[in-house]
Design an enzyme around this catalytic site. Structure first.
Site, PDB file in Angstrom:
ATOM      1  N   LYS A 172       0.825  -1.209   0.000  1.00 31.26           N
ATOM      2  CA  LYS A 172       0.000   0.000   0.000  1.00 31.26           C
ATOM      3  C   LYS A 172       0.863   1.266   0.000  1.00 31.26           C
ATOM      4  O   LYS A 172       2.077   1.207   0.125  1.00 31.26           O
ATOM      5  CB  LYS A 172      -0.953  -0.025   1.185  1.00 31.26           C
ATOM      6  CG  LYS A 172      -1.680  -1.343   1.372  1.00 31.26           C
ATOM      7  CD  LYS A 172      -2.562  -1.765   0.191  1.00 31.26           C
ATOM      8  CE  LYS A 172      -3.214  -3.093   0.525  1.00 31.26           C
ATOM      9  NZ  LYS A 172      -4.243  -3.530  -0.376  1.00 31.26           N
TER      10      LYS A 172
HETATM   11  C1  LIG Z   1      -5.119  -4.736   0.526  1.00 30.30           C
HETATM   12  C2  LIG Z   1      -6.586  -4.581   0.470  1.00 30.30           C
HETATM   13  C3  LIG Z   1      -7.411  -4.958   1.533  1.00 30.30           C
HETATM   14  C4  LIG Z   1      -6.917  -5.744   2.702  1.00 30.30           C
HETATM   15  O1  LIG Z   1      -5.852  -5.217   3.357  1.00 30.30           O
HETATM   16  P1  LIG Z   1      -4.880  -6.147   4.242  1.00 30.30           P
HETATM   17  O2  LIG Z   1      -4.158  -5.158   5.062  1.00 30.30           O
HETATM   18  O3  LIG Z   1      -4.003  -6.902   3.299  1.00 30.30           O
HETATM   19  O4  LIG Z   1      -5.742  -7.049   5.050  1.00 30.30           O
HETATM   20  C5  LIG Z   1      -8.766  -4.663   1.456  1.00 30.30           C
HETATM   21  N1  LIG Z   1      -9.292  -4.056   0.391  1.00 30.30           N
HETATM   22  C6  LIG Z   1      -8.535  -3.712  -0.668  1.00 30.30           C
HETATM   23  C7  LIG Z   1      -9.156  -3.007  -1.824  1.00 30.30           C
HETATM   24  C8  LIG Z   1      -7.165  -3.980  -0.677  1.00 30.30           C
HETATM   25  O5  LIG Z   1      -6.430  -3.656  -1.734  1.00 30.30           O
END
Ligand SMILES: *Cc1c(COP(=O)(O)O)cnc(C)c1O
Length: 385
Positions: free
Chosen positions: A180
């Site tokens: 992210k």
């Molecule tokens: C990465 C992601 C998640 C989940 O996040 P994690 O921290 O990996 O549990 C949820 N929604 C979207 C759109 C994502 O890209």
């Protein structure tokens, strides 16, 4: 993750030297976790932020916060990471899949078609940092009296008409996993202005006893929650990452603008529409071709020029590849949320044909964070060749 360095390392060193790695200890409001929550809430412009161990966990806490459960339907986009739909199933509700439009975000018109008397919430997902049309979606939600959970897992710090993601619906979530925009390896957050949603999310996030003094003081309701707590190491890193966020977005946006200006001249493709260019996190530039073959051929031809992908090729981000959702497989057969649905919900791998079409016809080119603007333009010119 775009930047990580000595400031994060220094923060972690301080946590370790303090010997206090748990977020709840004496002087609870003086912890790194409390500081991060305060800073994040201020940045987003909401009253409450709750740090969690993941974005998926944050989504579960947010859904519990909204009171979503068995028998409820929640609308999710056909293009999102599977975690969005799994979180809905985790709380016993049914994910109802709606189309994305050419912007790769939730199509408000299809959302209106997919609404039923049992819909409790809509989850607009700002995929790749691209803003959903929060104006249309929140108007629709108000009209039909359903809640909005803004999934900004891939879109930390972006905004809709000047209001940061996470502040446009009833509740929002961020993810800080390694992929992210800002990161602590793993992590997430719930954001809301609503005290009741916050209290329910807080209890879901720590159903044990570590923070009972705090919960009692805040008047949180008591129910069987879980554990989605963060450690002080996570939030020490995130305190530093948050300071970098606006600089990261600025750099991404400048590079995307430079690329878009040149790529708009192409006769081979159009740029994907962006619903609010000022709020876009600008992690990718979308190129929209007439058909999927042309898009695939372009991606193959330019594989060496830049990092790029077609959304249709991104596995668990495409609804048809969500086996657990398609086949109604829960952690235990007796916990299948579809059996609690108040109507039959039939959705197979062909249920969102327009999404499949646009995901196949679009190539997303990653904005080259490390390049100078001149190098970025050079890259864009190669893509025109
Ligand atoms: C990465 C992601 C998640 C989940 O996040 P994690 O921290 O990996 O549990 C949820 N929604 C979207 C759109 C994502 O890209």
């Amino acid at each position: 993750m775009y930047e990580m360095g000595s400031r994060e390392a220094e923060a972690v060193r301080k946590v370790i030297e303090s010997g206090q790695l748990f977020r709840y200890h004496e002087g609870e409001t003086a912890t790194w976790s409390a500081r991060f929550e305060r800073d994040l809430a201020e940045k987003v412009g909401v009253r409450y932020a709750l740090a969690t161990s993941s974005g998926t966990g944050a989504t579960v806490c947010a859904l519990v916060g909204l009171g979503v459960g068995p028998g409820d339907e929640v609308i999710v986009p056909a293009y999102t990471f599977i975690a969005t739909a799994l979180a809905v199933m985790t709380v016993g509700a049914v994910p109802v899949i709606a189309e994305v439009d050419d912007s790769l975000t939730l199509d408000p018109e299809d959302v209106e078609r997919k609404l039923s008397p049992h819909t409790q919430a809509i989850i607009p997902v700002h995929m790749l940092g691209l803003p959903c049309d929060m104006g249309k979606l929140t108007r629709l939600a108000r009209k039909h009296k359903v809640k909005v959970l803004e999934d900004a897992a891939q879109a930390a710090g972006g905004s809709w008409r000047g209001k940061r993601f996470g502040a446009n619906g009833d509740v929002g979530i961020y993810s800080f996993n390694y992929y992210k925009i800002i990161s602590s390896g793993e992590g997430g957050a719930v954001l809301t202005d609503d005290k009741d949603i916050y209290h329910r999310a807080l209890m879901q996030h720590d159903g044990g006893c570590a923070f009972f003094s705090l919960a009692a003081a805040e008047g949180a309701p008591v129910f069987a929650g879980g554990n989605y707590r963060v450690s002080e190491i996570t939030t020490a890193i995130l305190c530093e990452q948050l300071k970098r966020l606006d600089g990261i977005l600025k750099r991404l946006r400048a590079r995307k603008a430079a690329m878009a200006e040149l790529l708009a001249r192409s006769e081979a493709f159009d740029l994907s529409p962006v619903r609010d260019a000022d709020g876009d996190c600008a992690t990718t530039v979308g190129l929209r071709f007439d058909d999927a073959d042309a898009a695939a051929a372009f991606a193959e031809r330019h594989a060496a020029d830049a990092s790029m992908f077609r959304p249709i090729d991104t596995n668990r981000h495409v609804y048809g590849n969500w086996e657990a959702v398609m086949e109604h497989v829960a952690a235990h057969p007796a916990m299948d949320p579809f059996q609690w649905a108040k109507r039959k919900i039939d959705q197979g791998p062909d249920c969102c044909p327009r999404s499949l079409d646009v995901m196949g016809r679009t190539v997303c080119v990653r904005v080259p964070y490390g390049l100078t603007l001149a190098e970025t333009r050079k890259l864009a010119r190669r893509l025109l060749g």
